[in-house]
Design an enzyme around this catalytic site. Sequence first.
Site, PDB file in Angstrom:
ATOM      1  N   HIS A   1       1.206  -3.871   9.034  1.00  0.00           N
ATOM      2  CA  HIS A   1       2.629  -3.655   8.784  1.00  0.00           C
ATOM      3  C   HIS A   1       3.326  -3.053   9.997  1.00  0.00           C
ATOM      4  O   HIS A   1       2.697  -2.400  10.835  1.00  0.00           O
ATOM      5  CB  HIS A   1       2.840  -2.708   7.599  1.00  0.00           C
ATOM      6  CG  HIS A   1       2.485  -3.312   6.279  1.00  0.00           C
ATOM      7  ND1 HIS A   1       3.247  -4.281   5.670  1.00  0.00           N
ATOM      8  CD2 HIS A   1       1.443  -3.068   5.441  1.00  0.00           C
ATOM      9  CE1 HIS A   1       2.696  -4.614   4.521  1.00  0.00           C
ATOM     10  NE2 HIS A   1       1.586  -3.904   4.362  1.00  0.00           N
TER      11      HIS A   1
ATOM     12  N   HIS B   1       0.832  -1.204   0.000  1.00  0.00           N
ATOM     13  CA  HIS B   1       0.000   0.000   0.000  1.00  0.00           C
ATOM     14  C   HIS B   1       0.866   1.254   0.000  1.00  0.00           C
ATOM     15  O   HIS B   1       0.618   2.191  -0.772  1.00  0.00           O
ATOM     16  CB  HIS B   1      -0.922   0.005   1.222  1.00  0.00           C
ATOM     17  CG  HIS B   1      -2.156  -0.817   1.062  1.00  0.00           C
ATOM     18  ND1 HIS B   1      -2.141  -2.197   1.079  1.00  0.00           N
ATOM     19  CD2 HIS B   1      -3.462  -0.464   0.881  1.00  0.00           C
ATOM     20  CE1 HIS B   1      -3.372  -2.658   0.920  1.00  0.00           C
ATOM     21  NE2 HIS B   1      -4.188  -1.629   0.788  1.00  0.00           N
TER      22      HIS B   1
END
Length: 359
Positions: free
Chosen positions: A178, A119
């Site tokens: 993440h 992303h």
Amino acid sequence: MDAGMDLLHSSGVSMVQYLQTQYRDSQSWFLFISFAADLRNTFFVFFPIWFHLSESVGVKLIWVAVIGDWLNLVFKWILFGQRPYWWVHETPYYSNSSVPHIEQFLVTCETGPGSPSGHAMGAAGVYYVMVTSILTIVLHKNKPLNTIKNWCVRAVLWSVFWGVQFCVCLSRIFLAAHFPHQVITGVIIGMIVAEAFSHIQWIYGASLKKYLHTTLFLFCFALGFYLLLSALGVDLLWTLEKAKRWCVRAEWVHMDTTPFASLLRNLGTLFGLGLALNSPLYMESCRGKQGHSAPFRLGCIAASLVVLHLIDSFKPPTKIAALFYLLSFCKSAAVPLATVGIIPYCISSMLSRHDRKLL
């Protein structure tokens, strides 16, 4: 090395906990940012808009998004990055203390390795292309431009760029998808990829043969790399088992987040773009008499956004993996085909008939 990574991961988990505790009321905002930063929006929203405003920018967006995501896949296979939502349960780092509690969300349980963040990498590459393209267009059209206005335009656009990157990074950390170092790495690599394509000109006039060869090379390299590491005893799908094991809800583990699903989506988009740009439909419409008129371009943008929304609503069945991958490839190829070839041809034909009636 392991001790250093454990310390890095534990500090990342602490940041996840801090964000989830202090900014719990911002959950909807973080979910929206993560959704908006998905490359799907580049293909289904940004690409049709930019292509019909400036074809070169639209083509560049696709190349940066596809090559960037392909590199992200390769890096993930090499780096073996952990994700917070499963790392806290498997690491021995907390053996002498309680395991930190971190919440999971609908988009937390991605099935690929975590480093670098796809992303963050995708958002950095795509927004870098858009910001630099806007700067080029604005500064070129307003020559001579005084230094103060020049600085103000640059300051505003780059502030927007870094604001978007900051929000995307915080979103991915908040969602426990993440660690901080993974999103930072993603932003850096994404910008490098986008800057590299600023110096590559052949993509704007590439033939169908070139697109086909590039698509085959990317697929064969990824598949060959996968088979090579598998032959060496490396399980590149090791994260899928972890996602299924540690995700709090089984329905949150989506097949479309697996590495090969991402690969085939991107390759389908690139091949579809090559097919569309070299088709007679594109030549007769975008390169024809109507190609530069405002009604034609605005009509193409509006129609493309509607049609692509309908295409995006089609979800390939996931029970049979081979069928899912094939349909994902075809669905992605349909996006540039519709945007660049079919829709412009239909709009051009309608406008031509209207002009003939007026005569």
